[in-house]
Design an enzyme around this catalytic site. Structure first.
Site, short mmCIF file in Angstrom:
data_model
loop_
_atom_site.label_atom_id
_atom_site.label_comp_id
_atom_site.label_asym_id
_atom_site.label_seq_id
_atom_site.Cartn_x
_atom_site.Cartn_y
_atom_site.Cartn_z
N THR A 165 123.52 -123.77 115.37
CA THR A 165 122.76 -122.79 114.60
C THR A 165 122.71 -123.26 113.15
OG1 THR A 165 124.77 -121.57 114.10
CG2 THR A 165 123.56 -120.88 116.05
N GLU A 179 120.12 -119.39 120.03
CA GLU A 179 120.97 -118.81 121.08
C GLU A 179 120.18 -118.30 122.28
OE1 GLU A 179 121.22 -118.36 117.85
OE2 GLU A 179 123.24 -117.82 117.19
N LYS A 190 119.61 -102.10 101.28
CA LYS A 190 120.11 -100.74 101.48
C LYS A 190 119.99 -99.97 100.18
CE LYS A 190 122.68 -101.85 105.52
NZ LYS A 190 123.83 -102.49 106.10
N TRP A 225 117.10 -97.92 104.60
CA TRP A 225 116.86 -99.35 104.73
C TRP A 225 115.44 -99.72 104.32
CZ3 TRP A 225 119.31 -101.30 110.00
CH2 TRP A 225 120.71 -101.07 109.95
#
Ligand code: AMP
Length: 548
Positions: free
Chosen positions: A185, A330, A444, A449
């Site tokens: 990754t 993944e 935030k 959000w």
């Protein structure tokens, strides 16, 4: 009661053997790092991949050994890939855009025995060679005539390495759950982690990705994977193209607008795939030179969200269908695709454009859901946004060497096998998913959000803006507020007021960035995505004008 059908382990060598049997003369065209455009066929590729297998076996490589590549998309890279996988060795594609120290760390962590690399990367390899603990042999992907001077020990040109070798090898014959590929990754937080694909997971993924409403590849397609083989297996194109018998066009090291345009036209490409930054360069080149696309039909865009300006340019100006895709290393990597069913196809143009900005629906074999911070399922109403979880036969259950384990058995999934993607998303009642942010990038503000991605996607469409990024910056009252960071188009001077005005009415008022900052270049990470970590570092002491 057991079925009575044949036990046919799904090993990936069969893909190339199939291509040789059904499309032996179909071409693989490469813009070589040496310069010229070179051609080979599936028949020749099969022979040379077998020779690679022989060379590996004669060098003592065994089932499970890791073989690293540091290479651009090319026929030679593909030969090493099939040659290694065919005998059950694990092909580790290393991302050359990482820092040399990171590359060395990854190769040591993987325990690679051998490293095959393009001439282009010789300076990196010479620099890291003293740090490599397990590599005992180097192959430079070229011929003797182009072999550079090097101080490396135990090094050989690829052509000499395979020359004259027999093709008498046994491919396959091991369990389909055997490891086939290793890809790390990008490691935006902490050390990179190894995703270890199996033959079975890659094969099932390639089947699913080949379906009509996924990539839908056919023998008549000419496919140009701009997305590198070191970025999640070139999104499976190097498996799907030989499966279907497509002609492949490999761009080598040149990914700029002019070079890609040239290949698209001269090789009559019908299908291509890459991250948005590549398409920005191509579109700019075509606009500057008043060029058209004569054969391209479909373009897959993923890796980060498709900006509306790119979507419209392809679909409206050039008549090319955009397939917006979301996925991750993944997931092998396909997670969702925004292709149109009969209902969507019938929508008015503007509604379809709006829909195509969503990341799309899961193909068969992928399941997804969203949950709140407590892990409770959230509704598929297109409004609620929560953490996006996925599962399926081509989704990771653990990382190599159990890095980042959440459970005693080394796995990272929850009790029901769900993998947390780290993305935040909504899912609408028809199953279309929209990424609203990375969990760590979400802003935030006063407990609510704000999606950085939504603002960025609109801001890149503003006049004079070349690229845009939004990060959360400390605010004494709201905790965090959005800061919009802009890279200008060359020769243009967009102002703060003009950009904010452009956002008006397109986003909720309280999402409006508190300030706009201009930078020479927005930093990109190793897979071409905006490097938010670097931006957060640059702006860590930034005081917003609203903070007083
Ligand atoms: P990688 O494993 O490097 O391909 O990174 C995977 C991550 O890239 C995902 O978890 C998303 O955060 C992001 N990503 C990939 N495709 C998209 C997309 N179409 N829209 C938004 N984010 C995306």
């Amino acid at each position: 009661m057991q079925g009575l059908m044949q036990d046919w382990p799904m090993t990936l060598d069969r893909v190339l053997t199939h291509a040789r049997a059904t499309s032996p003369a179909r071409e693989i065209v490469t813009r070589s790092v040496e310069g010229p455009v070179v051609r080979t066929t599936y028949d020749q590729m099969w022979t040379r991949a077998r020779q690679v297998s022989r060379a590996l076996l004669e060098g003592g490589v065994e089932l499970g050994d890791r073989i690293a590549t540091l290479a651009w998309n090319s026929a030679r890279h593909m030969e090493v890939w099939y040659g290694a996988m065919g005998i059950g060795a694990v092909l580790h594609t290393v991302n050359p855009r990482l820092l040399p120290e990171q590359i060395a760390w990854i190769i040591n962590h993987a325990g690679d025995r051998m490293l095959a690399f393009d001439i282009t990367f010789l300076p990196i390899v010479e620099k890291i060679a003293p740090l490599l603990e397990t590599v005992t042999f180097y192959v430079i992907l070229t011929d003797d005539a182009h072999m550079p001077q090097t101080a490396l020990k135990n090094v050989m040109s690829y052509e000499t390495w395979i020359a004259g070798r027999s093709t008498d090898v046994t491919w396959g014959g091991f369990d389909e759950n055997t490891a086939a590929g290793l890809c790390y990754t990008s490691g935006t937080t902490g050390n990179p982690k190894g995703v270890l694909y199996s033959h079975r997971s890659n094969m099932l993924h390639a089947f699913a990705a080949s379906m009509g409403d996924a990539f839908g590849l056919r023998a008549k397609d000419v496919v140009l994977p701009v997305v590198p083989m070191f970025h999640a297996n070139a999104w499976a194109i190097t498996f799907m193209a030989p499966m279907a018998g497509c002609k492949l066009v490999m761009p080598g090291a040149k990914l700029d607008g002019q070079s890609i345009y040239e290949l698209l036209e001269t090789e009559k490409v019908t299908f291509t795939a890459a991250v948005p930054t590549v398409w920005l360069m191509l579109l700019q080149h075509m606009r500057d030179n008043n060029l058209k696309l004569s054969t391209l039909k479909r373009v897959v865009i993923g890796g980060s969200a498709v900006p509306e300006a790119i979507l419209r340019a392809f679909e409206e100006d050039y008549g090319v269908e955009v397939i917006h895709a979301w996925g991750m290393t993944e997931m092998s990597p396909m997670g969702t695709l925004c292709t149109m069913g009969p209902t969507e196809e019938a929508l008015p143009h503007e509604d379809r454009i709006k829909l195509k900005l969503k990341q799309g629906k899961t193909p068969y074999t992928v399941e997804m859901k969203i949950v709140d911070d407590a892990g409770k399922d959230m509704p598929r109403d297109g409004k609620a946004f929560g953490r996006l979880l996925v599962r399926g036969p081509s989704v990771a259950k653990a990382y190599y060497k159990n890095d980042g384990a959440k459970n005693p058995d080394g796995t990272v999934t929850d009790a029901d096998g769900w993998f947390d993607t780290g993305d935040v998303a909504t899912i609408d009642p028809l199953g279309f998913m929209t990424i609203t942010d990375r969990a760590k990038d979400v802003i935030k503000s006063g407990g609510e959000w704000i999606s950085s991605i939504d603002i960025e996607n609109i801001a890149v469409g503003a006049p004079g803006v070349a690229n845009a990024a939004v990060i959360g910056v400390y605010h004494p009252k709201w905790d965090e507020r959005p800061l919009l960071i802009i890279q200008k188009k060359p020769g243009e001077e967009p102002t703060k007021d003009a950009v904010l005005k452009f956002l008006e009415g397109k986003i909720a008022k309280w999402w409006t960035p508190d300030d706009v900052a201009f930078v020479d270049a927005i930093p990109l990470g190793a897979t071409g995505k905006i490097n938010k970590m670097a931006l957060r570092e640059t702006f860590k002491d930034y005081t917003l004008p609203t903070a007083g």
